[in-house]
Design an enzyme around this catalytic site. Structure first.
Site, PDB file in Angstrom:
ATOM      1  N   ARG A   1     -18.974  -4.143   6.928  1.00  0.00           N
ATOM      2  CA  ARG A   1     -17.681  -3.820   7.531  1.00  0.00           C
ATOM      3  C   ARG A   1     -17.746  -2.487   8.276  1.00  0.00           C
ATOM      4  O   ARG A   1     -18.423  -1.557   7.848  1.00  0.00           O
ATOM      5  CB  ARG A   1     -16.601  -3.752   6.437  1.00  0.00           C
ATOM      6  CG  ARG A   1     -16.078  -5.114   6.083  1.00  0.00           C
ATOM      7  CD  ARG A   1     -15.219  -5.129   4.862  1.00  0.00           C
ATOM      8  NE  ARG A   1     -14.246  -4.053   4.743  1.00  0.00           N
ATOM      9  CZ  ARG A   1     -13.337  -3.993   3.777  1.00  0.00           C
ATOM     10  NH1 ARG A   1     -13.275  -4.959   2.875  1.00  0.00           N
ATOM     11  NH2 ARG A   1     -12.495  -2.989   3.704  1.00  0.00           N
TER      12      ARG A   1
ATOM     13  N   ARG B   1       0.821  -1.213   0.000  1.00  0.00           N
ATOM     14  CA  ARG B   1       0.000   0.000   0.000  1.00  0.00           C
ATOM     15  C   ARG B   1       0.850   1.256   0.000  1.00  0.00           C
ATOM     16  O   ARG B   1       0.305   2.357  -0.014  1.00  0.00           O
ATOM     17  CB  ARG B   1      -0.905  -0.003   1.234  1.00  0.00           C
ATOM     18  CG  ARG B   1      -2.249  -0.640   0.951  1.00  0.00           C
ATOM     19  CD  ARG B   1      -3.074  -0.593   2.210  1.00  0.00           C
ATOM     20  NE  ARG B   1      -4.469  -0.427   1.952  1.00  0.00           N
ATOM     21  CZ  ARG B   1      -5.311  -1.430   1.734  1.00  0.00           C
ATOM     22  NH1 ARG B   1      -4.886  -2.653   1.642  1.00  0.00           N
ATOM     23  NH2 ARG B   1      -6.590  -1.191   1.581  1.00  0.00           N
TER      24      ARG B   1
HETATM   25  P1  AP5 Z   1      -8.927  -4.041   2.593  1.00  0.00           P
HETATM   26  O1  AP5 Z   1      -9.818  -5.097   3.116  1.00  0.00           O
HETATM   27  O2  AP5 Z   1      -7.772  -4.415   1.720  1.00  0.00           O
HETATM   28  O3  AP5 Z   1      -9.839  -2.956   1.896  1.00  0.00           O
HETATM   29  P2  AP5 Z   1      -9.674  -2.059   0.591  1.00  0.00           P
HETATM   30  O4  AP5 Z   1      -8.345  -2.019  -0.080  1.00  0.00           O
HETATM   31  O5  AP5 Z   1     -10.237  -0.751   1.014  1.00  0.00           O
HETATM   32  O6  AP5 Z   1     -10.485  -2.822  -0.460  1.00  0.00           O
HETATM   33  P3  AP5 Z   1     -11.909  -3.392  -0.303  1.00  0.00           P
HETATM   34  O7  AP5 Z   1     -11.864  -4.744   0.326  1.00  0.00           O
HETATM   35  O8  AP5 Z   1     -12.798  -2.375   0.349  1.00  0.00           O
HETATM   36  O9  AP5 Z   1     -12.360  -3.452  -1.805  1.00  0.00           O
HETATM   37  P4  AP5 Z   1     -11.960  -4.408  -3.001  1.00  0.00           P
HETATM   38  O10 AP5 Z   1     -11.098  -3.656  -3.976  1.00  0.00           O
HETATM   39  O11 AP5 Z   1     -11.482  -5.741  -2.543  1.00  0.00           O
HETATM   40  O12 AP5 Z   1     -13.389  -4.523  -3.683  1.00  0.00           O
HETATM   41  P5  AP5 Z   1     -14.475  -5.692  -3.622  1.00  0.00           P
HETATM   42  O13 AP5 Z   1     -14.060  -6.786  -4.532  1.00  0.00           O
HETATM   43  O14 AP5 Z   1     -14.803  -6.041  -2.205  1.00  0.00           O
HETATM   44  O15 AP5 Z   1      -8.298  -3.213   3.797  1.00  0.00           O
HETATM   45  C1  AP5 Z   1      -9.104  -2.781   4.868  1.00  0.00           C
HETATM   46  C2  AP5 Z   1      -8.235  -2.081   5.889  1.00  0.00           C
HETATM   47  O16 AP5 Z   1      -7.221  -3.009   6.402  1.00  0.00           O
HETATM   48  C3  AP5 Z   1      -7.399  -0.889   5.400  1.00  0.00           C
HETATM   49  O17 AP5 Z   1      -8.146   0.310   5.358  1.00  0.00           O
HETATM   50  C4  AP5 Z   1      -6.269  -0.878   6.446  1.00  0.00           C
HETATM   51  O18 AP5 Z   1      -6.707  -0.333   7.658  1.00  0.00           O
HETATM   52  C5  AP5 Z   1      -5.982  -2.357   6.654  1.00  0.00           C
HETATM   53  N1  AP5 Z   1      -4.986  -2.860   5.709  1.00  0.00           N
HETATM   54  C6  AP5 Z   1      -5.167  -3.819   4.748  1.00  0.00           C
HETATM   55  N2  AP5 Z   1      -4.033  -4.015   4.058  1.00  0.00           N
HETATM   56  C7  AP5 Z   1      -3.116  -3.158   4.579  1.00  0.00           C
HETATM   57  C8  AP5 Z   1      -1.744  -2.879   4.277  1.00  0.00           C
HETATM   58  N3  AP5 Z   1      -1.108  -3.493   3.285  1.00  0.00           N
HETATM   59  N4  AP5 Z   1      -1.110  -1.929   5.001  1.00  0.00           N
HETATM   60  C9  AP5 Z   1      -1.720  -1.304   6.027  1.00  0.00           C
HETATM   61  N5  AP5 Z   1      -3.014  -1.508   6.362  1.00  0.00           N
HETATM   62  C10 AP5 Z   1      -3.707  -2.431   5.640  1.00  0.00           C
HETATM   63  O19 AP5 Z   1     -15.717  -4.937  -4.295  1.00  0.00           O
HETATM   64  C11 AP5 Z   1     -16.397  -3.888  -3.604  1.00  0.00           C
HETATM   65  C12 AP5 Z   1     -17.901  -3.974  -3.908  1.00  0.00           C
HETATM   66  O20 AP5 Z   1     -18.116  -3.698  -5.288  1.00  0.00           O
HETATM   67  C13 AP5 Z   1     -18.499  -5.360  -3.651  1.00  0.00           C
HETATM   68  O21 AP5 Z   1     -19.813  -5.191  -3.176  1.00  0.00           O
HETATM   69  C14 AP5 Z   1     -18.523  -6.020  -5.034  1.00  0.00           C
HETATM   70  O22 AP5 Z   1     -19.585  -6.951  -5.158  1.00  0.00           O
HETATM   71  C15 AP5 Z   1     -18.724  -4.818  -5.945  1.00  0.00           C
HETATM   72  N6  AP5 Z   1     -18.031  -4.972  -7.212  1.00  0.00           N
HETATM   73  C16 AP5 Z   1     -16.801  -5.533  -7.442  1.00  0.00           C
HETATM   74  N7  AP5 Z   1     -16.480  -5.457  -8.735  1.00  0.00           N
HETATM   75  C17 AP5 Z   1     -17.528  -4.807  -9.353  1.00  0.00           C
HETATM   76  C18 AP5 Z   1     -17.772  -4.392 -10.696  1.00  0.00           C
HETATM   77  N8  AP5 Z   1     -16.888  -4.619 -11.680  1.00  0.00           N
HETATM   78  N9  AP5 Z   1     -18.941  -3.731 -10.943  1.00  0.00           N
HETATM   79  C19 AP5 Z   1     -19.836  -3.494  -9.949  1.00  0.00           C
HETATM   80  N10 AP5 Z   1     -19.648  -3.859  -8.665  1.00  0.00           N
HETATM   81  C20 AP5 Z   1     -18.502  -4.502  -8.363  1.00  0.00           C
END
Ligand code: AP5
Length: 216
Positions: free
Chosen positions: A161, A88
């Site tokens: 979440r 990140r």
């Molecule tokens: P993390 O869980 O990694 O969250 P994020 O990066 O914010 O990503 P998300 O899980 O929210 O989204 P995603 O890209 O996976 O999308 P998704 O497929 O779910 O991290 C959470 C927290 O942990 C951070 O804020 C931090 O505090 C900590 N952390 C984690 N890693 C860290 C690191 N390396 N360093 C430090 N801290 C760290 O899709 C989202 C939604 O959209 C779903 O509902 C899905 O069904 C929908 N969707 C998906 N694709 C599509 C599409 N093409 N069209 C329409 N809808 C879609």
């Protein structure tokens, strides 16, 4: 070939990591999921990470690198993996490089999912999962076939979440743009970046990724 999925919160990293796991046998390693497991289990790491994550801030680089290192050690040498949510920032990218080299592993490609901030807000604030099996749903894009019942396991309890609210998402987006987005040039300059349109529907994004990987 080992992969990194890079993109802002809600870009679809977790969704596409699961697709790649099903299609190509990858092991998805999501730092967000690993941290949420630690919180649910009440481990020391989980207790320290809980409020940090709820606020949308980053957990310390040292903790993240240690967690990923442990997971990688549990894989067999022939198991290819996808890093989802790490690195990140540049420090984590350097640490991941060193760690992989020390373990005799190599990175094959980094896949960027490009999505506008406006669409991310809708995606993240509408997301919920089955408490029993973790299947993912969305208020607009993917509701269970029968209201209140999980398609995958029949469970009837769902959760959202703690960081999927407007305040925490604002912090997560700010961190993405200031700390994570510079990684795009970092990997582009190394010739490792593949970029796909993450605004398309999930099937189309999966197809773009397959095509990009086939083209390597
Ligand atoms: P993390 O869980 O990694 O969250 P994020 O990066 O914010 O990503 P998300 O899980 O929210 O989204 P995603 O890209 O996976 O999308 P998704 O497929 O779910 O991290 C959470 C927290 O942990 C951070 O804020 C931090 O505090 C900590 N952390 C984690 N890693 C860290 C690191 N390396 N360093 C430090 N801290 C760290 O899709 C989202 C939604 O959209 C779903 O509902 C899905 O069904 C929908 N969707 C998906 N694709 C599509 C599409 N093409 N069209 C329409 N809808 C879609």
């Amino acid at each position: 070939m080992n992969l990194i999925l890079l993109g802002p919160p809600g870009a679809g990293k977790g969704t596409q990591a699961l697709r790649l796991a099903e299609a190509r046998g990858y092991v998805p390693l999501s730092t967000g999921d690993i941290l949420r497991e630690a919180i649910a289990e009440g481990t020391d790491v989980g207790r320290r990470a809980k409020s940090v994550m709820a606020a949308g801030e980053l957990v310390s680089d040292e903790v993240i690198v240690e967690l990923i290192s442990e997971r990688l050690d549990s894989l067999t040498p022939d198991q290819a993996f996808i890093l989802d949510g790490v690195p990140r920032n540049i420090a984590q990218a350097d640490a991941v490089d060193s760690m992989l080299a020390a373990k005799g592993r190599r990175l094959g490609a980094v896949i960027e999912l490009r999505v506008d901030d406006d669409q991310l807000v809708e995606r993240v604030t509408g997301r919920f999962t089955c408490t029993q099996c973790g299947a993912g749903y969305h208020d607009t894009f993917r509701l269970p076939r029968q209201e209140g019942v999980c398609d995958a396991c029949g469970g009837t309890e769902f959760r959202r979440r703690s960081d999927d609210n407007a305040d925490a998402l604002g912090a997560r987006l700010e961190i993405y743009h200031t700390q994570t987005a510079p990684l795009l040039d970092y990997y582009r300059n190394r010739g490792e970046l593949l970029s796909v349109d993450g605004m398309a529907d999930a099937d189309d994004v999966a197809r773009q990724i397959e095509e990009a990987l086939d083209g390597l």
